[in-house]
Design a protein around this motif. Structure first.
Motif, PDB file in Angstrom:
ATOM      1  N   UNK A 199       0.869  -1.181   0.000  1.00 34.60           N
ATOM      2  CA  UNK A 199       0.000   0.000   0.000  1.00 34.60           C
ATOM      3  C   UNK A 199       0.903   1.227   0.000  1.00 34.60           C
ATOM      4  N   UNK A 200       0.628   2.143  -0.913  1.00 39.67           N
ATOM      5  CA  UNK A 200       1.498   3.293  -1.115  1.00 39.67           C
ATOM      6  C   UNK A 200       0.881   4.559  -0.540  1.00 39.67           C
ATOM      7  N   UNK A 201       1.747   5.369   0.089  1.00 41.30           N
ATOM      8  CA  UNK A 201       1.348   6.635   0.678  1.00 41.30           C
ATOM      9  C   UNK A 201       2.398   7.682   0.338  1.00 41.30           C
ATOM     10  N   UNK A 202       1.946   8.918   0.125  1.00 38.68           N
ATOM     11  CA  UNK A 202       2.900   9.991  -0.111  1.00 38.68           C
ATOM     12  C   UNK A 202       3.462  10.432   1.234  1.00 38.68           C
ATOM     13  N   UNK A 203       4.779  10.486   1.345  1.00 41.06           N
ATOM     14  CA  UNK A 203       5.456  10.879   2.590  1.00 41.06           C
ATOM     15  C   UNK A 203       5.570  12.394   2.625  1.00 41.06           C
ATOM     16  N   UNK A 204       4.727  12.996   3.429  1.00 46.81           N
ATOM     17  CA  UNK A 204       4.706  14.456   3.504  1.00 46.81           C
ATOM     18  C   UNK A 204       5.685  14.999   4.531  1.00 46.81           C
ATOM     19  N   UNK A 205       6.380  14.122   5.223  1.00 43.53           N
ATOM     20  CA  UNK A 205       7.310  14.553   6.262  1.00 43.53           C
ATOM     21  C   UNK A 205       8.412  15.456   5.741  1.00 43.53           C
ATOM     22  N   UNK A 206       8.994  15.096   4.608  1.00 37.21           N
ATOM     23  CA  UNK A 206      10.090  15.898   4.038  1.00 37.21           C
ATOM     24  C   UNK A 206       9.569  17.266   3.606  1.00 37.21           C
ATOM     25  N   UNK A 207       8.387  17.288   2.968  1.00 29.15           N
ATOM     26  CA  UNK A 207       7.812  18.561   2.531  1.00 29.15           C
ATOM     27  C   UNK A 207       7.490  19.459   3.720  1.00 29.15           C
ATOM     28  N   UNK A 208       6.968  18.860   4.794  1.00 31.46           N
ATOM     29  CA  UNK A 208       6.657  19.638   5.993  1.00 31.46           C
ATOM     30  C   UNK A 208       7.943  20.201   6.607  1.00 31.46           C
ATOM     31  N   UNK A 209       8.989  19.401   6.608  1.00 33.01           N
ATOM     32  CA  UNK A 209      10.270  19.849   7.137  1.00 33.01           C
ATOM     33  C   UNK A 209      10.799  21.035   6.319  1.00 33.01           C
ATOM     34  N   UNK A 210      10.676  20.942   5.012  1.00 31.02           N
ATOM     35  CA  UNK A 210      11.126  22.062   4.157  1.00 31.02           C
ATOM     36  C   UNK A 210      10.333  23.327   4.434  1.00 31.02           C
ATOM     37  N   UNK A 211       9.009  23.186   4.622  1.00 29.39           N
ATOM     38  CA  UNK A 211       8.185  24.359   4.911  1.00 29.39           C
ATOM     39  C   UNK A 211       8.599  25.007   6.223  1.00 29.39           C
ATOM     40  N   UNK A 212       8.870  24.205   7.242  1.00 25.60           N
ATOM     41  CA  UNK A 212       9.308  24.744   8.533  1.00 25.60           C
ATOM     42  C   UNK A 212      10.649  25.454   8.372  1.00 25.60           C
ATOM     43  N   UNK A 213      11.573  24.837   7.639  1.00 25.29           N
ATOM     44  CA  UNK A 213      12.882  25.471   7.416  1.00 25.29           C
ATOM     45  C   UNK A 213      12.732  26.792   6.668  1.00 25.29           C
ATOM     46  N   UNK A 214      11.845  26.825   5.659  1.00 24.64           N
ATOM     47  CA  UNK A 214      11.611  28.072   4.917  1.00 24.64           C
ATOM     48  C   UNK A 214      11.031  29.148   5.825  1.00 24.64           C
ATOM     49  N   UNK A 215      10.080  28.768   6.675  1.00 27.13           N
ATOM     50  CA  UNK A 215       9.493  29.737   7.605  1.00 27.13           C
ATOM     51  C   UNK A 215      10.534  30.256   8.590  1.00 27.13           C
ATOM     52  N   UNK A 216      11.360  29.377   9.113  1.00 27.11           N
ATOM     53  CA  UNK A 216      12.408  29.812  10.038  1.00 27.11           C
ATOM     54  C   UNK A 216      13.399  30.742   9.346  1.00 27.11           C
ATOM     55  N   UNK A 217      13.727  30.432   8.090  1.00 23.41           N
ATOM     56  CA  UNK A 217      14.632  31.289   7.327  1.00 23.41           C
ATOM     57  C   UNK A 217      14.012  32.673   7.114  1.00 23.41           C
ATOM     58  N   UNK A 218      12.700  32.699   6.812  1.00 24.20           N
ATOM     59  CA  UNK A 218      12.009  33.985   6.623  1.00 24.20           C
ATOM     60  C   UNK A 218      12.014  34.792   7.912  1.00 24.20           C
TER      61      UNK A 218
END
Length: 124
Positions: A95-114
């Protein structure tokens, strides 16, 4: 019981490696750039949750759906190939699922950078 968990963990890692190789051999354009980030396998080895992502970090929900549909379409072939390469008596349901963990991590890093950039200009 702990022996089963240990075996499930070993089989899950081997399954992740094998699926990564097998996915590169498929010609479905929906699966271009797909990466297997992790595999969770039940203790009885009957069911596997395969978490995937696109190497480019697909943000578009339609592209994610297309990726998952491509994987579902290929799941029968992948399961047969896994049976051949791993030699398991019972091949788990994939059963396949999209792993959103990496995308969420990138969003947090982008917000922290901003936040850092916006507060960096202010000061004494």
């Amino acid at each position: 019981m702990s022996g089963m968990v240990k075996r499930a963990t070993r089989v899950a890692e081997r399954l992740r490696e094998d699926l990564s190789s097998l996915l590169r051999e498929l010609s479905d354009p929906r699966l271009a750039g797909v990466l297997v980030s992790r595999v969770e396998l039940t203790d009885d080895l009957q069911s596997a949750r395969i978490y995937v992502r696109n190497e480019l970090g697909v943000e578009d929900a339609a592209a994610r759906r297309a990726l998952l549909k491509g994987l579902e379409a290929a799941s029968g072939r992948l399961r047969r190939d896994v049976a051949r390469t791993m030699g398991l008596r019972v091949v788990p349901t994939l059963r396949f699922f999209y792993d959103e963990g990496i995308d969420a991590q990138r969003r947090v890093e982008d917000l922290l950078r901003e936040i850092k950039d916006s507060s960096g200009g202010q000061g004494s």
